[in-house]
Design a protein around this motif. Structure first.
Motif, PDB file in Angstrom:
ATOM      1  N   ILE A  78      38.575  40.262  42.527  1.00  0.00           N
ATOM      2  CA  ILE A  78      38.843  38.870  42.884  1.00  0.00           C
ATOM      3  C   ILE A  78      40.338  38.598  42.955  1.00  0.00           C
ATOM      4  O   ILE A  78      40.847  38.096  43.964  1.00  0.00           O
ATOM      5  N   HIS A  97      30.488  31.223  46.409  1.00  0.00           N
ATOM      6  CA  HIS A  97      31.092  32.115  45.420  1.00  0.00           C
ATOM      7  C   HIS A  97      30.090  33.180  44.970  1.00  0.00           C
ATOM      8  O   HIS A  97      30.454  34.348  44.761  1.00  0.00           O
ATOM      9  N   LEU A 101      30.514  37.304  45.195  1.00  0.00           N
ATOM     10  CA  LEU A 101      30.409  38.113  43.983  1.00  0.00           C
ATOM     11  C   LEU A 101      29.274  39.119  44.087  1.00  0.00           C
ATOM     12  O   LEU A 101      29.440  40.298  43.740  1.00  0.00           O
ATOM     13  N   TYR A 162      34.524  41.801  36.856  1.00  0.00           N
ATOM     14  CA  TYR A 162      34.558  40.592  37.683  1.00  0.00           C
ATOM     15  C   TYR A 162      34.928  39.362  36.854  1.00  0.00           C
ATOM     16  O   TYR A 162      35.610  38.462  37.353  1.00  0.00           O
ATOM     17  N   SER A 165      38.661  39.634  36.418  1.00  0.00           N
ATOM     18  CA  SER A 165      39.348  39.446  37.684  1.00  0.00           C
ATOM     19  C   SER A 165      39.286  37.998  38.148  1.00  0.00           C
ATOM     20  O   SER A 165      40.197  37.529  38.849  1.00  0.00           O
ATOM     21  N   SER A 166      38.213  37.301  37.771  1.00  0.00           N
ATOM     22  CA  SER A 166      38.078  35.889  38.150  1.00  0.00           C
ATOM     23  C   SER A 166      38.895  34.978  37.249  1.00  0.00           C
ATOM     24  O   SER A 166      39.199  33.841  37.621  1.00  0.00           O
ATOM     25  N   LYS A 167      39.252  35.467  36.080  1.00  0.00           N
ATOM     26  CA  LYS A 167      39.923  34.627  35.082  1.00  0.00           C
ATOM     27  C   LYS A 167      41.435  34.644  35.224  1.00  0.00           C
ATOM     28  O   LYS A 167      42.103  33.621  35.017  1.00  0.00           O
ATOM     29  N   ALA A 267      30.493  35.971  35.133  1.00  0.00           N
ATOM     30  CA  ALA A 267      31.490  36.174  36.189  1.00  0.00           C
ATOM     31  C   ALA A 267      31.372  35.088  37.251  1.00  0.00           C
ATOM     32  O   ALA A 267      32.387  34.560  37.737  1.00  0.00           O
ATOM     33  N   TYR A 268      30.149  34.730  37.625  1.00  0.00           N
ATOM     34  CA  TYR A 268      29.942  33.680  38.626  1.00  0.00           C
ATOM     35  C   TYR A 268      30.457  32.337  38.119  1.00  0.00           C
ATOM     36  O   TYR A 268      31.102  31.577  38.858  1.00  0.00           O
ATOM     37  N   PHE A 271      34.264  32.461  38.206  1.00  0.00           N
ATOM     38  CA  PHE A 271      34.745  32.519  39.588  1.00  0.00           C
ATOM     39  C   PHE A 271      34.592  31.164  40.284  1.00  0.00           C
ATOM     40  O   PHE A 271      35.465  30.732  41.036  1.00  0.00           O
ATOM     41  N   ARG A 274      37.344  28.843  39.500  1.00  0.00           N
ATOM     42  CA  ARG A 274      38.689  29.326  39.819  1.00  0.00           C
ATOM     43  C   ARG A 274      39.286  28.498  40.957  1.00  0.00           C
ATOM     44  O   ARG A 274      38.629  28.234  41.973  1.00  0.00           O
TER      45      ARG A 274
END
Length: 276
Positions: A78, A97, A101, A162, A165-167, A267-268, A271, A274
Motif C-alpha cells: 500500500i 478499498h 486489498l 498489509y 503498509s496501510s498504517k 488490514a481493510y 486501509f 487511510r
C-alpha cells in the motif's frame, strides 16, 4: 470480481517479472532437498532418515523463512503504491478499498502457494523416487499437510504486512515494522511464555497457558507439523504445552485460517481510514 482478478493478475505478473516466484521456489527446493538428505549430518548420519524427522526439520526452517518472505513480499503493498503515485490513480477508478486489498492478497497469495508447492514438492518427489521402501501414502499426507499449513502461515503474515503498509507513510518504516513483527512472533513470543513460566514458579494457570499458544500463528503452525508424529515431540520446548489443547490438527488448521481472516479484516479497516 473482475477488478479483483485484474489486480491479482497484475501483482502475480509483477512477482514473475521480479523473479519472486522463481527465487522462493529455488530456495525452498534447495533447502528442502538438503535437509532431507543432510539433516542428520550433525549426528554423523548421512542420507534420508525418516518422513517425521524430515517434516520436523522442514517445519522448523519454514517457521523462520515463510513469515519473513511473506512480510518482504507485501510490506510495501500500500505505502509503496502511494509513494509511486499509483494508489491515488487506482482510487480514481470504480474500485473499493476492499477490492484493491483482496486483489493484492490473491496475487501475492498465489505466488507464495505456487512457490511452496514447487519448492517443497520437489523434495517430496525426490524422496519418492530416490528412497526405497517409502510409504507413498504417508509421504503424500505428511508433505500435503506441511505445504498447506506453510501456505496458510505465509498468508497470515501477508495480511499482517498489509496492516503495516496501510498504517505507515514511508516504505522504510514499513520495512522496519515488518522485521519487528517477524522478530516478535518467530523469536520473542515463546521466550516470553518461558519467562512467564519461570517467573510464576508454577503458580500461573496450567490450563490457561496452552491457550496462549493460539495467540501466535507461528506456534499454531509448529503444533500442526511437529506434534503430528509419535517420537518427534522431544524438542518441542514450550510447544509441549500444546498437548493440553483439546484441538485436532484440523482445528489447528482452522485457527490458522481464522488468523488470515482476522488479519485481512484489520488490514481493510486500517486501509479504509487511510487518507491519500
Amino acid at each position: 470480481m473482475n477488478q479483483v482478478r485484474n489486480i491479482a493478475r497484475k501483482e502475480f505478473s509483477d512477482g514473475l517479472r521480479n523473479r519472486w516466484l522463481l527465487a522462493i521456489s529455488l530456495l525452498f527446493a534447495v533447502l528442502a532437498v538438503g535437509i532431507a538428505w543432510l539433516g542428520a549430518a550433525a549426528s554423523g548420519q548421512l542420507g534420508f532418515t525418516s518422513i517425521p524427522a524430515t517434516i520436523a526439520s522442514l517445519a522448523s526452517l519454514a517457521t523462520f523463512l515463510m513469515p519473513l518472505i511473506a512480510l518482504l513480499l507485501a510490506y510495501d503493498a500500500i505505502v509503496g503504491e502511494e509513494e509511486s503515485g499509483t494508489l491515488m490513480l487506482l482510487l480514481t477508478y470504480p474500485l473499493g478499498h476492499g477490492q484493491i486489498l483482496m486483489g493484492k492478497f490473491v496475487g501475492h497469495g498465489l505466488i507464495l502457494a505456487l512457490a511452496t508447492l514447487l519448492g517443497f514438492g520437489c523434495a517430496a518427489l525426490a524422496i519418492a523416487v530416490l528412497v526405497e521402501d517409502i510409504s507413498l501414502s504417508t509421504l503424500v499426507w505428511a508433505f500435503g499437510r506441511f505445504m498447506v499449513s506453510s501456505t496458510l502461515l505465509g498468508w497470515v503474515f501477508l495480511a499482517m504486512a498489509y496492516v503495516l503498509s496501510s498504517k505507515v507513510s514511508e516504505k522504510s518504516r514499513a520495512a522496519g515494522l515488518a522485521l519487528g513483527v517477524w522478530f516478535l512472533f518467530v523469536l520473542v513470543f515463546d521466550l516470553l511464555l518461558l519467562a512467564l513460566l519461570v517467573l510464576s514458579e508454577g503458580h500461573f494457570s496450567a490450563t490457561l497457558l496452552p491457550w496462549l499458544l493460539l495467540l501466535n500463528p507461528a506456534d499454531i503452525y509448529r503444533l500442526i507439523n511437529l506434534s503430528g508424529f509419535e517420537g518427534e515431540s522431544g524438542g518441542l520446548g514450550v510447544l509441549s504445552l500444546g498437548s493440553e489443547l483439546p484441538f485436532s490438527t484440523d482445528m489447528l488448521g482452522f485457527c490458522l485460517l481464522l488468523w488470515v481472516g482476522v488479519s485481512l479484516w484489520l488490514a481493510y479497516a486500517v486501509f479504509r481510514r487511510r487518507s491519500v
